[in-house]
Scaffold this motif. Structure first.
Motif, PDB file in Angstrom:
ATOM      1  N   MET A  75      -2.074  -7.012  -4.778  1.00  0.00           N
ATOM      2  CA  MET A  75      -3.248  -6.164  -4.963  1.00  0.00           C
ATOM      3  C   MET A  75      -3.998  -6.076  -3.643  1.00  0.00           C
ATOM      4  O   MET A  75      -4.215  -7.087  -2.971  1.00  0.00           O
ATOM      5  N   ASP A  76      -4.387  -4.855  -3.273  1.00  0.00           N
ATOM      6  CA  ASP A  76      -5.099  -4.660  -2.009  1.00  0.00           C
ATOM      7  C   ASP A  76      -5.847  -3.338  -2.047  1.00  0.00           C
ATOM      8  O   ASP A  76      -5.569  -2.464  -2.885  1.00  0.00           O
ATOM      9  N   LEU A  77      -6.791  -3.195  -1.113  1.00  0.00           N
ATOM     10  CA  LEU A  77      -7.516  -1.940  -0.959  1.00  0.00           C
ATOM     11  C   LEU A  77      -6.689  -0.955  -0.145  1.00  0.00           C
ATOM     12  O   LEU A  77      -6.165  -1.299   0.923  1.00  0.00           O
ATOM     13  N   LEU A  78      -6.568   0.268  -0.654  1.00  0.00           N
ATOM     14  CA  LEU A  78      -5.981   1.348   0.142  1.00  0.00           C
ATOM     15  C   LEU A  78      -7.046   2.004   1.003  1.00  0.00           C
ATOM     16  O   LEU A  78      -6.808   2.385   2.146  1.00  0.00           O
ATOM     17  N   ASP A  79      -8.228   2.185   0.445  1.00  0.00           N
ATOM     18  CA  ASP A  79      -9.411   2.626   1.176  1.00  0.00           C
ATOM     19  C   ASP A  79     -10.618   2.020   0.484  1.00  0.00           C
ATOM     20  O   ASP A  79     -10.474   1.220  -0.440  1.00  0.00           O
ATOM     21  N   GLU A  80     -11.808   2.389   0.889  1.00  0.00           N
ATOM     22  CA  GLU A  80     -13.003   1.712   0.377  1.00  0.00           C
ATOM     23  C   GLU A  80     -13.263   1.960  -1.099  1.00  0.00           C
ATOM     24  O   GLU A  80     -14.048   1.239  -1.720  1.00  0.00           O
ATOM     25  N   LYS A  81     -12.581   2.928  -1.712  1.00  0.00           N
ATOM     26  CA  LYS A  81     -12.796   3.213  -3.127  1.00  0.00           C
ATOM     27  C   LYS A  81     -11.524   3.135  -3.969  1.00  0.00           C
ATOM     28  O   LYS A  81     -11.544   3.449  -5.149  1.00  0.00           O
ATOM     29  N   THR A  82     -10.396   2.726  -3.360  1.00  0.00           N
ATOM     30  CA  THR A  82      -9.112   2.758  -4.064  1.00  0.00           C
ATOM     31  C   THR A  82      -8.380   1.428  -3.931  1.00  0.00           C
ATOM     32  O   THR A  82      -8.254   0.888  -2.831  1.00  0.00           O
ATOM     33  N   LEU A  83      -7.904   0.922  -5.055  1.00  0.00           N
ATOM     34  CA  LEU A  83      -7.090  -0.293  -5.102  1.00  0.00           C
ATOM     35  C   LEU A  83      -5.677   0.050  -5.550  1.00  0.00           C
ATOM     36  O   LEU A  83      -5.471   1.017  -6.284  1.00  0.00           O
ATOM     37  N   VAL A  84      -4.705  -0.762  -5.115  1.00  0.00           N
ATOM     38  CA  VAL A  84      -3.354  -0.674  -5.654  1.00  0.00           C
ATOM     39  C   VAL A  84      -3.000  -2.042  -6.229  1.00  0.00           C
ATOM     40  O   VAL A  84      -3.204  -3.075  -5.589  1.00  0.00           O
ATOM     41  N   ALA A  85      -2.514  -2.048  -7.470  1.00  0.00           N
ATOM     42  CA  ALA A  85      -2.130  -3.282  -8.163  1.00  0.00           C
ATOM     43  C   ALA A  85      -0.677  -3.162  -8.595  1.00  0.00           C
ATOM     44  O   ALA A  85      -0.309  -2.219  -9.298  1.00  0.00           O
ATOM     45  N   VAL A  86       0.155  -4.129  -8.168  1.00  0.00           N
ATOM     46  CA  VAL A  86       1.568  -4.153  -8.539  1.00  0.00           C
ATOM     47  C   VAL A  86       1.751  -5.248  -9.592  1.00  0.00           C
ATOM     48  O   VAL A  86       1.572  -6.434  -9.309  1.00  0.00           O
ATOM     49  N   GLU A  87       2.100  -4.838 -10.811  1.00  0.00           N
ATOM     50  CA  GLU A  87       2.280  -5.764 -11.920  1.00  0.00           C
ATOM     51  C   GLU A  87       3.768  -5.874 -12.277  1.00  0.00           C
ATOM     52  O   GLU A  87       4.543  -4.961 -12.026  1.00  0.00           O
ATOM     53  N   ARG A  88       4.117  -6.995 -12.884  1.00  0.00           N
ATOM     54  CA  ARG A  88       5.483  -7.189 -13.363  1.00  0.00           C
ATOM     55  C   ARG A  88       5.427  -7.859 -14.725  1.00  0.00           C
ATOM     56  O   ARG A  88       5.481  -9.099 -14.839  1.00  0.00           O
ATOM     57  N   PRO A  89       5.316  -7.090 -15.802  1.00  0.00           N
ATOM     58  CA  PRO A  89       5.222  -7.682 -17.142  1.00  0.00           C
ATOM     59  C   PRO A  89       6.421  -8.561 -17.463  1.00  0.00           C
ATOM     60  O   PRO A  89       7.570  -8.210 -17.185  1.00  0.00           O
ATOM     61  N   LEU A  90       6.147  -9.704 -18.073  1.00  0.00           N
ATOM     62  CA  LEU A  90       7.217 -10.651 -18.398  1.00  0.00           C
ATOM     63  C   LEU A  90       8.204 -10.069 -19.401  1.00  0.00           C
ATOM     64  O   LEU A  90       9.403 -10.365 -19.349  1.00  0.00           O
TER      65      LEU A  90
ATOM     66  N   GLN B 171       0.005   5.583   2.123  1.00  0.00           N
ATOM     67  CA  GLN B 171       0.041   5.265   0.688  1.00  0.00           C
ATOM     68  C   GLN B 171       1.459   4.894   0.235  1.00  0.00           C
ATOM     69  O   GLN B 171       1.995   5.405  -0.743  1.00  0.00           O
ATOM     70  N   LEU B 172       2.066   3.949   0.995  1.00  0.00           N
ATOM     71  CA  LEU B 172       3.439   3.526   0.725  1.00  0.00           C
ATOM     72  C   LEU B 172       3.465   2.063   0.316  1.00  0.00           C
ATOM     73  O   LEU B 172       2.647   1.254   0.774  1.00  0.00           O
ATOM     74  N   LEU B 173       4.432   1.709  -0.516  1.00  0.00           N
ATOM     75  CA  LEU B 173       4.691   0.328  -0.893  1.00  0.00           C
ATOM     76  C   LEU B 173       6.135  -0.017  -0.581  1.00  0.00           C
ATOM     77  O   LEU B 173       7.051   0.758  -0.887  1.00  0.00           O
ATOM     78  N   LEU B 174       6.349  -1.180   0.040  1.00  0.00           N
ATOM     79  CA  LEU B 174       7.690  -1.684   0.327  1.00  0.00           C
ATOM     80  C   LEU B 174       7.954  -2.883  -0.575  1.00  0.00           C
ATOM     81  O   LEU B 174       7.212  -3.863  -0.546  1.00  0.00           O
ATOM     82  N   PHE B 175       9.013  -2.791  -1.391  1.00  0.00           N
ATOM     83  CA  PHE B 175       9.377  -3.849  -2.327  1.00  0.00           C
ATOM     84  C   PHE B 175      10.594  -4.606  -1.797  1.00  0.00           C
ATOM     85  O   PHE B 175      11.589  -3.992  -1.394  1.00  0.00           O
ATOM     86  N   GLN B 176      10.512  -5.925  -1.829  1.00  0.00           N
ATOM     87  CA  GLN B 176      11.604  -6.772  -1.344  1.00  0.00           C
ATOM     88  C   GLN B 176      12.403  -7.337  -2.508  1.00  0.00           C
ATOM     89  O   GLN B 176      11.858  -7.997  -3.388  1.00  0.00           O
TER      90      GLN B 176
ATOM     91  N   GLU C 252     -17.039   0.082  -8.651  1.00  0.00           N
ATOM     92  CA  GLU C 252     -16.005   0.904  -9.274  1.00  0.00           C
ATOM     93  C   GLU C 252     -14.937   1.273  -8.260  1.00  0.00           C
ATOM     94  O   GLU C 252     -15.228   1.652  -7.129  1.00  0.00           O
ATOM     95  N   PHE C 253     -13.679   1.164  -8.688  1.00  0.00           N
ATOM     96  CA  PHE C 253     -12.536   1.525  -7.856  1.00  0.00           C
ATOM     97  C   PHE C 253     -11.584   2.383  -8.668  1.00  0.00           C
ATOM     98  O   PHE C 253     -11.449   2.209  -9.883  1.00  0.00           O
ATOM     99  N   LYS C 254     -10.951   3.293  -7.987  1.00  0.00           N
ATOM    100  CA  LYS C 254      -9.791   3.961  -8.563  1.00  0.00           C
ATOM    101  C   LYS C 254      -8.587   3.060  -8.306  1.00  0.00           C
ATOM    102  O   LYS C 254      -8.355   2.636  -7.172  1.00  0.00           O
ATOM    103  N   VAL C 255      -7.831   2.740  -9.354  1.00  0.00           N
ATOM    104  CA  VAL C 255      -6.754   1.754  -9.251  1.00  0.00           C
ATOM    105  C   VAL C 255      -5.407   2.415  -9.519  1.00  0.00           C
ATOM    106  O   VAL C 255      -5.212   3.045 -10.568  1.00  0.00           O
ATOM    107  N   HIS C 256      -4.482   2.277  -8.564  1.00  0.00           N
ATOM    108  CA  HIS C 256      -3.082   2.646  -8.785  1.00  0.00           C
ATOM    109  C   HIS C 256      -2.410   1.470  -9.477  1.00  0.00           C
ATOM    110  O   HIS C 256      -2.210   0.411  -8.876  1.00  0.00           O
ATOM    111  N   ARG C 257      -2.082   1.624 -10.747  1.00  0.00           N
ATOM    112  CA  ARG C 257      -1.465   0.542 -11.519  1.00  0.00           C
ATOM    113  C   ARG C 257       0.051   0.725 -11.470  1.00  0.00           C
ATOM    114  O   ARG C 257       0.626   1.538 -12.189  1.00  0.00           O
ATOM    115  N   VAL C 258       0.710  -0.058 -10.629  1.00  0.00           N
ATOM    116  CA  VAL C 258       2.135   0.114 -10.337  1.00  0.00           C
ATOM    117  C   VAL C 258       2.950  -0.860 -11.177  1.00  0.00           C
ATOM    118  O   VAL C 258       2.723  -2.073 -11.130  1.00  0.00           O
ATOM    119  N   ARG C 259       3.914  -0.332 -11.919  1.00  0.00           N
ATOM    120  CA  ARG C 259       4.806  -1.177 -12.714  1.00  0.00           C
ATOM    121  C   ARG C 259       6.274  -0.818 -12.492  1.00  0.00           C
ATOM    122  O   ARG C 259       7.115  -1.140 -13.331  1.00  0.00           O
TER     123      ARG C 259
END
Length: 656
Positions: A623-638, A315-320, A3-10
């Motif tokens: 998608m990557d681990l932020l820590d051992e229990k947290t994921l971050v997922a960056v999605e881009r819906p079509l 807990q930062l994301l850099l978008f190009q 189980e992971f806590k997931v940051h679902r980024v859109r």
């Protein structure tokens, strides 16, 4: 999977540029694609349609034509009036030549590939000779007024009603003397070049027919329309016993929502692209040897490289983007819940920084350091390094000045885990190690190309302890360097398919490499050999469904507390490979490996295997681990991308 806590980024508002033109190279089975922002991409169709190379865009380079010549040489031309040749090894522009005819609208190579012919805005056609090092102007053909052999007038009318002036968008000249034209009245027309007369007319669309491409055997061609439709024409016998043949239109294909600006015809597929940004490759079933995976339709939307980097500590994301970078702080929650719940945010994500690049060049690569205190990015001619300071909710930015001349451009940048070093892969084939100081830097070392030829390094990976650096070039090789001793440690045995992602595991220093054919290898850097697990994988083989995935793995990472786990993802799945469990075989369910929890433990142990796959998040850009229990997922819906494109042509339905 756990189980992971997931940051679902859109909120990564990325929109790919539309496709302007494509060019297929039959000798190498590669496809060149140019986009409306001037970017040029190279796809290796023999390597699972992987985007193995790209050249960044430029505001003044609106590419209108692409052309392969002299075998493996690639040229482009556009509205700035220049002809450009690309260096496919160093991944930069070799040179640009002004044609002195105004904007260039079309270009083609002679059958032998030794000459280039271009069509200019002033009505002239110019001939260039291709020399070993450059191109040389040879002859100018001015606009013809009275000496033309034939003048073929295209009918301006559509369905018997006079329309505006008809525009011919494309022509093809066949070896038997047939000329095929496509125009703005929705027609495909066949002309006799000897008599200059119209032989046959096909009305195929209620809008413009914008593009045409003919197969090398001249028994098939493809056209694209402004309605998003692609039509296939084939030359077939009139009767089974007759030598007489005629052109027949086969079934139309609707894989686009907007204008199909360009098409190409390979020996086994129809290729199309346009305003909706998708590159569509539709195999011809009758010409594909293997009727399952190779015959699958491919729709490529996103670049096969990373546009997102992460600072785990802050807990930062850099978008190009093409001309700017955005820095965001992730939101947070204090709520709790059970598996599958969506938790409300107690603090929303913050847009901290909008960093706009100077000049007309697109950004090639970018990265934020793990500590969040450094940002590096590069264009084709300038390299930038910034120091960030945080004071409560305020952020300040200071550029590091006086960068050395050898760092004027980078193809890839990467920070060490402790953020004390910056690794830079230049387009001259060298790898630089930069020591980061408080607001300044020190150049420590440069690894040079071994072969004597420039090989651009497109992918980098550094070990968590900072001792090892792995680099993959435009070929399939991977080199591993000892950062402490500043020397080459080893080279991973060559493999036939390009590398799409690589990473070095903590503690073991095992290098995990993903290739475009979906193979995954694990190589022990200390032992200079493949690991026992990797040998087992190659002996048994991956599951058939795993090998049939049509998007490349773009990111690999590791769990800090679970050394047997490998985390990786492509655009449509996230996977954890547990090396302690057996590999699945083709009779096993790959995407649904675990039975319901109420079944016995014996059944669970019998059906469990190493691959735990989630397809919840898609399209997945990062998608990557932020820590051992947290994921971050960056999605881009079509749907979000399509919503930002200009509206397609309206079609009447049911007589309205």
């Amino acid at each position: 999977m756990g189980e992971f806590k997931v940051h679902r980024v859109r909120f990564f508002n990325y929109v790919p540029s539309g496709i302007r033109c494509v060019a297929y190279n039959n000798q190498s089975n590669r496809l060149a694609v140019s986009r409306t922002d001037g970017t040029v991409e190279i796809y290796n169709l023999s390597a699972n349609y992987f985007q193995e190379k790209f050249f960044p865009g430029h505001e003044s380079r609106a590419t209108e034509a692409l052309c392969w010549a002299e075998g493996q040489r690639l040229f482009s031309a556009g509205l700035n009036g220049e002809i450009i040749e690309y260096d496919l090894q160093a991944l930069n522009i070799k040179y640009a030549v002004d044609a002195f005819g105004g904007p260039i609208w079309s270009m083609t190579a002679s059958p032998r590939g030794s000459q280039l012919l271009i069509g200019c805005e002033d009505g002239s056609v110019k001939l260039f000779q291709i020399t070993p090092d450059k191109i040389q102007f040879e002859r100018n053909f001015d606009r013809q007024k009275r000496s033309a052999i034939h003048k073929m007038n295209v009918d301006r009318r559509y369905m018997g009603v006079s329309k505006r002036k008809c525009i011919v968008w494309g022509v093809a000249f066949l070896s038997d003397g047939t000329i095929i034209s496509v125009d703005s009245a929705g027609k495909v027309q066949f002309w006799d070049s000897v008599t200059g007369t119209l032989a046959k007319n096909h009305l195929i669309a209620n809008a413009d027919v914008l593009s045409i491409a003919v197969a090398d055997q001249e028994d098939s061609f493809v056209v694209g329309t402004a309605e998003g439709t692609v039509f296939h024409f084939q030359l077939v016998s009139v009767t089974s016993n007759s030598n007489e043949k005629q052109w027949v239109r086969t079934k139309p294909f609707q894989h686009h929502t907007h204008d199909v600006r360009t098409v190409a015809h390979s020996p086994t597929a129809l290729i199309s692209g346009g305003t909706d940004t998708h590159l569509v490759i539709r195999p011809l079933m009758e010409r594909v040897e293997v009727k399952n995976y190779d015959a699958a339709l491919r729709k490529i939307t996103f670049p096969h490289r990373r546009l997102v980097s992460c600072s785990k500590k802050r807990q930062l994301l850099l978008f190009q983007f093409a001309h700017h970078l955005e820095l965001w702080r992730l939101g947070s929650t204090v709520a709790t819940g059970k598996n599958g719940d969506t938790l409300p945010l107690s603090k929303n994500a913050d847009h901290l920084l909008h960093l706009k690049t100077k000049g007309p060049e697109n950004i090639i690569c970018s990265c934020i350091s793990p500590c969040g205190s450094w940002i590096a990015y590069s264009t084709a001619s300038r390299f930038f390094l910034y120091r960030l300071n945080y004071e409560h909710d305020n952020i300040s930015l200071k550029r590091v000045s006086k960068m050395p001349a050898f760092l004027r451009s980078a193809l890839q940048v990467l920070f060490s885990e402790d953020s004390t070093k910056l690794f830079v892969a230049s387009n001259e084939g060298s790898l630089h190690i930069i020591q980061l100081l408080e607001g300044s830097f020190k150049h420590l070392h440069a690894f040079q190309c071994l072969s004597g030829t420039v090989e651009a390094m497109c992918l980098l990976a550094v070990s968590p302890d900072g001792n090892w650096l792995a680099a993959s070039g435009t070929s399939a090789g991977v080199h591993v360097y000892n950062v402490k001793l500043l020397k080459l440690h080893c080279t991973v045995p060559a493999y036939n398919f390009p590398v799409t992602a690589l990473a070095i595991a903590p503690n073991t220093n095992n290098l995990v490499i993903a290739h475009s054919d979906q193979q995954v290898f694990e190589y022990s850097i200390p032992d200079k050999q493949y690991t026992e697990w990797s040998r087992t994988v190659q002996k048994q083989g991956f599951h058939q469904l795993w090998l049939q995935r049509d998007t490349p793995i773009t990111h690999i990472s590791f769990h800090p507390k679970r050394p047997m786990h490998i985390l990786l993802h492509d655009a449509y799945m996230f996977c954890i490979i547990d090396k302690s469990l057996p590999l699945p075989n083709d009779k096993t369910l790959l995407y649904n490996p675990l039975p319901p929890k109420n079944e016995s433990d014996v059944v669970q142990r019998r059906t469990a295997h190493a691959f735990k796959i989630s397809k919840i998040y898609k399209p997945l850009l990062f998608m990557d681990l932020l820590d051992e229990k947290t994921l971050v997922a960056v999605e881009r819906p079509l749907d979000d991308i399509i919503a930002q494109l200009p509206p397609p042509i309206k079609k009447k339905k049911f007589g309205t």
